[in-house]
Design a protein around this motif. Structure first.
Motif, PDB file in Angstrom:
ATOM      1  N   PHE A   4      28.216 -29.549 -85.410  1.00  0.00           N
ATOM      2  CA  PHE A   4      27.794 -30.624 -86.305  1.00  0.00           C
ATOM      3  C   PHE A   4      26.505 -30.213 -87.004  1.00  0.00           C
ATOM      4  CE2 PHE A   4      30.509 -32.730 -83.277  1.00  0.00           C
ATOM      5  CZ  PHE A   4      31.149 -33.733 -84.011  1.00  0.00           C
ATOM      6  N   ASP A   5      26.162 -30.948 -88.044  1.00  0.00           N
ATOM      7  CA  ASP A   5      24.859 -30.746 -88.677  1.00  0.00           C
ATOM      8  C   ASP A   5      23.759 -31.391 -87.844  1.00  0.00           C
ATOM      9  OD1 ASP A   5      25.698 -29.421 -91.173  1.00  0.00           O
ATOM     10  OD2 ASP A   5      26.701 -31.322 -91.579  1.00  0.00           O
ATOM     11  N   ALA A   6      24.098 -32.513 -87.185  1.00  0.00           N
ATOM     12  CA  ALA A   6      23.117 -33.216 -86.365  1.00  0.00           C
ATOM     13  C   ALA A   6      23.791 -33.880 -85.183  1.00  0.00           C
ATOM     14  CB  ALA A   6      22.378 -34.270 -87.191  1.00  0.00           C
ATOM     15  N   ILE A   7      23.092 -33.884 -84.058  1.00  0.00           N
ATOM     16  CA  ILE A   7      23.500 -34.627 -82.869  1.00  0.00           C
ATOM     17  C   ILE A   7      22.419 -35.653 -82.587  1.00  0.00           C
ATOM     18  CG2 ILE A   7      23.944 -34.526 -80.379  1.00  0.00           C
ATOM     19  CD1 ILE A   7      24.846 -31.613 -80.809  1.00  0.00           C
ATOM     20  N   ILE A   8      22.837 -36.889 -82.367  1.00  0.00           N
ATOM     21  CA  ILE A   8      21.903 -37.959 -82.006  1.00  0.00           C
ATOM     22  C   ILE A   8      22.313 -38.485 -80.642  1.00  0.00           C
ATOM     23  CG2 ILE A   8      20.955 -40.211 -82.622  1.00  0.00           C
ATOM     24  CD1 ILE A   8      21.672 -39.576 -85.542  1.00  0.00           C
ATOM     25  N   THR A  17      20.295 -45.837 -87.621  1.00  0.00           N
ATOM     26  CA  THR A  17      19.913 -45.868 -89.032  1.00  0.00           C
ATOM     27  C   THR A  17      19.834 -44.454 -89.589  1.00  0.00           C
ATOM     28  OG1 THR A  17      18.569 -47.801 -88.463  1.00  0.00           O
ATOM     29  CG2 THR A  17      18.312 -46.910 -90.671  1.00  0.00           C
ATOM     30  N   LEU A  18      19.307 -43.539 -88.778  1.00  0.00           N
ATOM     31  CA  LEU A  18      19.244 -42.138 -89.183  1.00  0.00           C
ATOM     32  C   LEU A  18      20.647 -41.558 -89.359  1.00  0.00           C
ATOM     33  CD1 LEU A  18      17.609 -39.561 -89.730  1.00  0.00           C
ATOM     34  CD2 LEU A  18      17.662 -39.121 -87.256  1.00  0.00           C
ATOM     35  N   ALA A  19      21.570 -41.916 -88.464  1.00  0.00           N
ATOM     36  CA  ALA A  19      22.940 -41.406 -88.567  1.00  0.00           C
ATOM     37  C   ALA A  19      23.560 -41.763 -89.908  1.00  0.00           C
ATOM     38  CB  ALA A  19      23.787 -41.962 -87.425  1.00  0.00           C
ATOM     39  N   VAL A  29      27.693 -35.784 -88.392  1.00  0.00           N
ATOM     40  CA  VAL A  29      26.817 -36.303 -87.345  1.00  0.00           C
ATOM     41  C   VAL A  29      27.624 -36.686 -86.108  1.00  0.00           C
ATOM     42  CG1 VAL A  29      25.114 -38.074 -86.761  1.00  0.00           C
ATOM     43  CG2 VAL A  29      25.264 -37.217 -89.119  1.00  0.00           C
ATOM     44  N   ALA A  30      27.140 -36.267 -84.941  1.00  0.00           N
ATOM     45  CA  ALA A  30      27.700 -36.711 -83.656  1.00  0.00           C
ATOM     46  C   ALA A  30      26.734 -37.716 -83.045  1.00  0.00           C
ATOM     47  CB  ALA A  30      27.890 -35.531 -82.713  1.00  0.00           C
ATOM     48  N   MET A  31      27.218 -38.920 -82.772  1.00  0.00           N
ATOM     49  CA  MET A  31      26.426 -39.954 -82.102  1.00  0.00           C
ATOM     50  C   MET A  31      26.930 -40.082 -80.671  1.00  0.00           C
ATOM     51  SD  MET A  31      24.201 -42.356 -81.746  1.00  0.00           S
ATOM     52  CE  MET A  31      23.561 -42.764 -83.376  1.00  0.00           C
ATOM     53  N   GLY A 100      33.297 -46.139 -88.345  1.00  0.00           N
ATOM     54  CA  GLY A 100      34.091 -46.202 -89.562  1.00  0.00           C
ATOM     55  C   GLY A 100      33.621 -45.261 -90.646  1.00  0.00           C
ATOM     56  N   ASN A 101      32.533 -44.545 -90.406  1.00  0.00           N
ATOM     57  CA  ASN A 101      32.009 -43.598 -91.382  1.00  0.00           C
ATOM     58  C   ASN A 101      32.673 -42.236 -91.173  1.00  0.00           C
ATOM     59  OD1 ASN A 101      30.263 -41.651 -92.751  1.00  0.00           O
ATOM     60  ND2 ASN A 101      28.772 -43.303 -92.912  1.00  0.00           N
ATOM     61  N   PRO A 102      33.299 -41.671 -92.202  1.00  0.00           N
ATOM     62  CA  PRO A 102      34.018 -40.403 -92.017  1.00  0.00           C
ATOM     63  C   PRO A 102      33.136 -39.223 -91.639  1.00  0.00           C
ATOM     64  CG  PRO A 102      33.862 -40.980 -94.354  1.00  0.00           C
ATOM     65  CD  PRO A 102      33.398 -42.174 -93.584  1.00  0.00           C
ATOM     66  N   ASN A 103      31.827 -39.345 -91.874  1.00  0.00           N
ATOM     67  CA  ASN A 103      30.919 -38.244 -91.535  1.00  0.00           C
ATOM     68  C   ASN A 103      30.280 -38.401 -90.156  1.00  0.00           C
ATOM     69  OD1 ASN A 103      31.271 -36.731 -93.849  1.00  0.00           O
ATOM     70  ND2 ASN A 103      29.626 -37.752 -94.971  1.00  0.00           N
ATOM     71  N   ILE A 104      30.632 -39.491 -89.447  1.00  0.00           N
ATOM     72  CA  ILE A 104      30.032 -39.746 -88.129  1.00  0.00           C
ATOM     73  C   ILE A 104      31.118 -39.823 -87.064  1.00  0.00           C
ATOM     74  CG2 ILE A 104      28.616 -41.334 -86.754  1.00  0.00           C
ATOM     75  CD1 ILE A 104      27.345 -42.303 -89.360  1.00  0.00           C
ATOM     76  N   THR A 105      30.909 -39.125 -85.967  1.00  0.00           N
ATOM     77  CA  THR A 105      31.810 -39.202 -84.809  1.00  0.00           C
ATOM     78  C   THR A 105      31.034 -39.801 -83.641  1.00  0.00           C
ATOM     79  OG1 THR A 105      32.991 -37.213 -85.531  1.00  0.00           O
ATOM     80  CG2 THR A 105      33.331 -37.937 -83.253  1.00  0.00           C
ATOM     81  N   VAL A 106      31.536 -40.895 -83.088  1.00  0.00           N
ATOM     82  CA  VAL A 106      30.887 -41.548 -81.954  1.00  0.00           C
ATOM     83  C   VAL A 106      31.546 -41.101 -80.655  1.00  0.00           C
ATOM     84  CG1 VAL A 106      30.313 -43.754 -80.864  1.00  0.00           C
ATOM     85  CG2 VAL A 106      30.284 -43.564 -83.364  1.00  0.00           C
ATOM     86  N   TYR A 107      30.742 -40.605 -79.743  1.00  0.00           N
ATOM     87  CA  TYR A 107      31.225 -40.208 -78.418  1.00  0.00           C
ATOM     88  C   TYR A 107      30.618 -41.145 -77.379  1.00  0.00           C
ATOM     89  CZ  TYR A 107      32.568 -35.770 -80.627  1.00  0.00           C
ATOM     90  OH  TYR A 107      33.117 -34.807 -81.441  1.00  0.00           O
TER      91      TYR A 107
END
Length: 459
Positions: A4-8, A17-19, A29-31, A100-107
Motif C-alpha cells: 500500500f501507499d499508507a498503512i494506518i 480523516t487522514l485515510a 490505504v490500509a486501515m 466504501g472508498n475504492p482506495n481504502i481497504t479496512v482490515y
C-alpha cells in the motif's frame, strides 16, 4: 505480501480523516482496526459521544422530581438504550465511509510491526503481512488499571468504558479518582439518582486548576449529593452477596476505612495504547510514560512512521487528534505551515454540571512565570442569562498581561462554557487585546455577553 501507499493502525478521528485525505490523492490505504466495536475510534464508541449522550439524558432526569429509585432505574435503562443507538449508527456510518472508498481497504484485526516497513495483521480467520512507505499509528489510549487487590475480573468493578454498558443504575457508586473523568461520571450518575462517593488520593481535587475554581467545583458537586473523600489510598475490594466492600487508607491519619457500593468505577487515568504494537521492531521509541516520541510534524524516531492522537501523549482530545491530521496533511501536500509548536493555546471542557472550561494559564501559572498580570472574576449569578435558564451556580475568571494587554488565560465554570470558551480561544489565537472582548457587541441575554464584564480590567 500486499503493498500500500499508507498503512494506518487505528480507526480514530485523526486516522480516519487522514485515510480519506490520502485516498483523495489516489493513495492506496490500509486501515487496520482490531475491534469491530471501535470503527470511528474512542470518541464515537467509548468516549465523547456516548458520555455526552448520557450526560444530556442525566440532565433531563434531574428535571423529573419525586421519582422513586425504581423509576429512576427505568429512565437510566432508556438512557443506555439511547446511547447505544447513537453509537451504533455513528460506528456504522464511519465504517461505511471508509470501506466504501475504492482506495481504502479496512482490515479488522490486530496490527503489529515486523520491521519498519512491514505490519503483520492478525484477524479471526488469518494472519498476513502488509507493507507501505508511510505508516501512521493511531491506536489511542486505554484505562490505567491500578494494582489494587481484588479488582481484576471483578464484576462489580468497572472502567469508564465498561460502566457505560451497565444497564442497571447502581444505587451506590464509588468512583476511584477525582480527576476530570471521575468528576464527569460523578456528576452524571448523581443526576441519574445514584449515591456517589469520589475517592481522591491527593489532598485536593483537580490540581491543574486554581484553588478557588476547584473549591467552587467541589461545592457545587456536593450540593448534588456527591461525597468527596480526599487523601484516600485504596487498598482492596472484596465482594459480598450483593455489595462490594472497598477498603482505603487515609494517608493523613493512617486509618483504614471501608465503604460499600453496588459498583466501583476506576477513573485512574489513561495511558498510550502501545504494548501490542512491537514498536521495537520498527525502531519507534517511547518516553517514560509509554507515549510515542514525535517531532513537531508528528514523525517518530523512524521518520516514515508517524503517531496521531492520544498514543503520543499530551492532551487527549478528539480535536487535537483532528489537528494532528491537519499537520500531516500540510506536511505531505501543503506548505508545512502547521506544527505542534504553533497550535497553542488549546481549550478544554469538563462536562460536569455546569461544565468547566479553560484555555491558557491559570493564576498560579502566571504567578510562577513572574508576569505582571491582572485577575478578574465573579460569580455566575451576576449574569442575566443564567436566571432565564435557572442555573445560577459557578464562577468565571480571566487573567491578562498588564503590560501587553493580551489575554493569558480564562476559566469558565458556568452553563454553556464549552461553547463560549471558543470565543476566548479565537481572541487569543488572533492576538487580540483583552479590550476586544470587553467592548464586543454580544447578543442579550446570552452567556457570551458576560465577557463585557469579565474583561473589564483597570490597568
Amino acid at each position: 505480501m500486499k503493498e500500500f501507499d499508507a498503512i494506518i493502525i487505528g480507526f480514530g478521528k485523526g486516522g480516519k480523516t487522514l485515510a480519506t485525505e490520502l485516498a483523495q490523492h489516489d493513495w492506496k490505504v490500509a486501515m487496520i482496526e482490531r475491534s469491530d466495536k471501535m470503527y470511528g475510534g474512542t470518541c464515537i464508541n467509548i468516549g465523547c459521544i456516548p458520555t455526552k449522550a448520557l450526560i444530556h439524558q442525566a440532565e433531563l432526569a434531574t428535571l423529573k422530581k419525586g421519582l422513586s429509585f425504581e423509576e429512576r432505574k427505568a429512565d437510566y435503562r432508556k438512557a443506555i438504550a439511547f446511547k447505544n443507538n447513537v453509537t451504533d449508527k455513528l460506528r456504522q456510518k464511519n465504517y461505511d465511509n471508509l470501506a466504501g472508498n475504492p482506495n481504502i481497504t479496512v482490515y479488522t484485526g490486530e496490527g503489529q510491526f515486523v520491521s519498519p516497513e512491514i505490519v503483520r495483521v492478525t484477524t479471526k480467520e488469518e494472519t498476513f503481512e502488509l507493507t507501505a512507505k508511510h505508516i501512521f499509528i493511531n491506536t489511542g489510549a486505554e484505562t490505567v488499571i491500578p494494582p489494587i487487590s481484588g479488582i481484576q475480573d471483578n464484576p462489580k468493578v468497572f472502567t469508564s468504558t465498561t460502566i457505560m454498558e451497565l444497564e442497571e443504575l447502581p444505587r451506590q457508586l464509588i468512583i476511584v479518582g477525582g480527576g476530570y473523568i471521575g468528576l464527569e461520571f460523578a456528576s452524571m450518575y448523581a443526576s441519574f439518582g445514584a449515591e456517589v462517593t469520589v475517592l481522591e488520593g491527593f489532598s485536593a481535587l483537580i490540581p491543574r486548576e486554581d484553588r478557588d475554581i476547584a473549591a467552587n467545583v467541589q461545592e457545587v458537586l456536593e450540593k448534588k449529593g456527591i461525597r468527596f473523600i480526599l487523601n484516600a489510598n485504596v487498598q482492596s475490594v472484596t465482594n459480598g452477596e450483593k455489595e462490594a466492600t472497598l477498603t482505603y487508607k487515609d494517608t493523613a491519619s493512617g486509618e483504614l476505612n471501608t465503604l460499600q457500593a453496588d459498583a466501583i468505577l476506576l477513573a485512574t487515568g489513561r495511558k498510550p495504547n502501545t504494548e501490542s504494537l512491537n514498536l521495537k521492531a520498527a525502531g519507534v521509541e517511547v518516553n517514560e510514560r509509554g507515549a510515542i516520541i514525535v517531532d513537531e510534524y508528528l514523525k517518530t524516531t523512524t521518520p516514515h512512521i508517524r503517531a496521531i492522537g492520544d498514543v503520543k501523549g499530551g492532551l487527549q482530545f478528539t480535536y487535537v487528534s483532528l489537528d494532528d491530521y491537519r499537520i500531516i496533511r500540510e506536511d505531505l501536500f501543503g506548505n508545512r505551515d502547521r506544527a505542534t509548536t504553533n497550535r497553542e493555546p488549546i481549550s478544554y471542557s469538563v462536562f460536569i454540571e455546569p461544565p468547566l472550561s479553560r484555555i491558557g494559564m491559570n493564576e498560579e501559572e502566571a504567578r510562577k512565570k513572574n508576569l505582571n498580570f491582572k485577575v478578574n472574576k465573579f460569580t455566575v449569578s451576576s449574569i442575566p442569562r443564567v436566571h432565564t435558564i435557572g442555573k445560577t451556580e459557578g464562577m468565571l475568571k480571566a487573567i491578562i498581561d498588564a503590560d501587553t494587554k493580551k489575554i493569558l488565560g480564562c476559566t469558565l465554570f458556568c452553563p454553556e462554557s464549552s461553547e463560549i470558551i471558543n470565543i476566548v480561544a479565537i481572541a487569543m489565537k488572533t492576538g487580540q487585546d483583552y479590550t476586544f472582548l470587553r467592548d464586543f457587541i454580544f447578543t442579550h441575554p446570552s452567556m457570551s455577553e458576560s465577557f463585557n464584564d469579565l474583561f473589564r480590567f483597570k490597568l
